[in-house]
Design an enzyme around this catalytic site. Sequence first.
Site, PDB file in Angstrom:
ATOM      1  N   GLU A 153       3.651   2.666   1.319  1.00 23.19           N
ATOM      2  CA  GLU A 153       3.826   3.262   2.911  1.00 23.19           C
ATOM      3  C   GLU A 153       3.279   4.322   3.194  1.00 23.19           C
ATOM      4  O   GLU A 153       3.604   5.437   3.575  1.00 23.19           O
ATOM      5  CB  GLU A 153       5.464   3.975   2.624  1.00 23.19           C
ATOM      6  CG  GLU A 153       6.419   2.321   2.427  1.00 23.19           C
ATOM      7  CD  GLU A 153       7.885   2.682   2.503  1.00 23.19           C
ATOM      8  OE1 GLU A 153       8.771   2.004   2.738  1.00 23.19           O
ATOM      9  OE2 GLU A 153       8.270   4.176   2.119  1.00 23.19           O
ATOM     10  N   GLU A 308      10.065  -5.095   1.005  1.00 19.68           N
ATOM     11  CA  GLU A 308      11.324  -4.234   0.882  1.00 19.68           C
ATOM     12  C   GLU A 308      12.408  -4.427   1.795  1.00 19.68           C
ATOM     13  O   GLU A 308      12.086  -4.552   3.077  1.00 19.68           O
ATOM     14  CB  GLU A 308      10.766  -2.593   0.934  1.00 19.68           C
ATOM     15  CG  GLU A 308      10.136  -2.177  -0.335  1.00 19.68           C
ATOM     16  CD  GLU A 308       9.953  -0.701  -0.374  1.00 19.68           C
ATOM     17  OE1 GLU A 308      10.953   0.109   0.284  1.00 19.68           O
ATOM     18  OE2 GLU A 308       9.136   0.028  -0.886  1.00 19.68           O
TER      19      GLU A 308
END
Length: 676
Positions: A153, A308
């Site tokens: 991320e 995710e």
Amino acid sequence: MSVSKNVKLPHLFYGGDYNPEQWPEEVWKDDMRLMKKAGVNIVSIGIFSWAVLQPGPDSYDFAWMDRLMDLLAESGIMADLATATASPPAWMAKLHSESLPVDENGARYAQGSRQHYCPNSKAFRLYGQRLVRKLAERYKDHPALAMWHINNEYACHISRCFCDECTREFRVWLEKRYGTLDELNARWGTNFWSQKYYGWDEIGLPGKTPTYANPGQQLDYMRFMSDSLLDAYLGEYRILKEITPELPIMTNLMGAFKPLDQFEWAKHMDVITWDSYPEPTAGIPVFAAMQHDLMRGLKAGQPFILMEQVTSQVNWRQQNPLKRPGVMRLWSYQTIAHGGDGVMFFQWRQSKAGAEKFHGAMVTHTGDENSRIYREVEQLGQELRRLDALVDARVEAEVAIIFDWHNWWALELDSKPSRDVLYLEQIKQYYKALFERNVGVDFVRPDADLSRYKLVLAPALYMIAPGVQANLEAYVQGGGTLLTTFFSGIVDENDRIHLGGYPAPLRKLLGLCVEEFDPMLPGQTNGISVSGFGDLRGEFACNLWADLIRLEGAQPIAAFTSDFFAGSPAVTRHTFGQGKAYYVGTQAEAGFTSGLIGAILGEAGVQAPLEAPAGVELSVRRGADGARYLFALNHNASAVQAELPEGRFADLISGRELAGSLELAPNEVVILQKRQ
């Protein structure tokens, strides 16, 4: 490259982040049992394990990772192995405090969370790349290794740094981009406010300034930070490609995430993966569907992996409600319907300690298979095993939406006519109108080949960079239909006004000139009236913005009803070559936008794959062999029914055959393939 066609894993991906370093090794064997029972075929490992893998600057400990990799291989579960560079160890902050990022006020961040690094830090890159090389050399031939996962991320918490290293690198970046100071001064318009530069070392970062910083400088700083983070990624990517050229490499993106120019990042990712966390009680996740389509568009329709999502609840909102029974499964299938070749979770086992201990997981704090969550996880995993036919199937779409990160950055800089004009909100309105009509959508760059689409939408295309005008004109000239909206065609790639009357680069295409625009105050409204365009007629409310339009060949579709421009055009249509260009000069209520889109779709010959009740989401994927798979997802709280086309259909999930009509229970999903 199709990552799902990788010879090691020719199935839809199913699994999650696995952090066994948080648990004693006796738990690992039970993890393997539960994973196999749930149909897990891949796990992401090592994402936040740098401190465990490297206890000091010159010492490494791979013994536990060796045992883990061997255990996964023995269990028939593949590894998405992370480079672990998302969270540097404490010893780095101690030895190299300059590796910690600095905020716009000059304050240095502390170690003790995650992502506490400056992407331009030489120490961060040196130690991180050393670790990556050791991981790659050690595990390059391991039978469990299926994919590389770089960092995690990027820019999630630190998207900007104002340290001395970034200042030096920004000057280097600018000199490479512009070549001379004369060119930079011209592009930034530095004669305004006496900002002219006579030396590269005079240029700083647009940090804490008394009032508005130079817009060109701000825009280039956003580009620079995206490029800096990408360069840090590429430092690891090149090592992995050198040692394991055949293995796919990626990092997990964050959907419609402003700090990174993800079209540029996608050029250096073998597969797009991203993380999705819609608020679970907010109704149909239209924005999640939109982001699935955007992520699929980053590599021109190549399927992506949802790296995710959460089984139940997150831990980081003000309040964190549960996903209701059946919702996790429904939203997972929404991912696949929009081009996902896998659904994964954060994380496998719910943590005992740390900042995310209340974040949901595939195995909850109960620790066994008796929880509701695990039963839903197991059901989904077993169903996905039947869906190998979907691997690498492409989503069908005849409509595209233009998306541009540079446009987003420029549009939302300060010192604008209205700070309430937000790029994503403008995109969402039109996407929602298409979503509710079950029309498939691709997202494309402004310079993309548009010829295959019957309709292209470009909401709030504030920036027209070189080549974009010609691309849009060629598309419409050749028979395409384009829709754009207010505050489009205003500036160039350096946020300088296109002179000659708004929107200067698009005036010829749109057949109009916007002489003035009037941003509305909060709560202020106007009205628009349409006498008849398709099924669209009547009066509608509008707000946010109103253009004063002078027609130059375009025909009015709707007119304003109030204020001094009552009766002047609000929405127009212009025939240009073989196609048509629409312009919407205000923000209308949802009913108008839906009706307008419906009429334009009808004119362009675009239809949904099936007539379905409201709340039923439809999508189509087509395999390389021509096989067509129709997804139907019922987001309603009650059962619904829809009529099927003539013929017999098989549901890939349940195996049952259907004909005539389709009944869907609440939260139910079918994937239909027509029988020959």
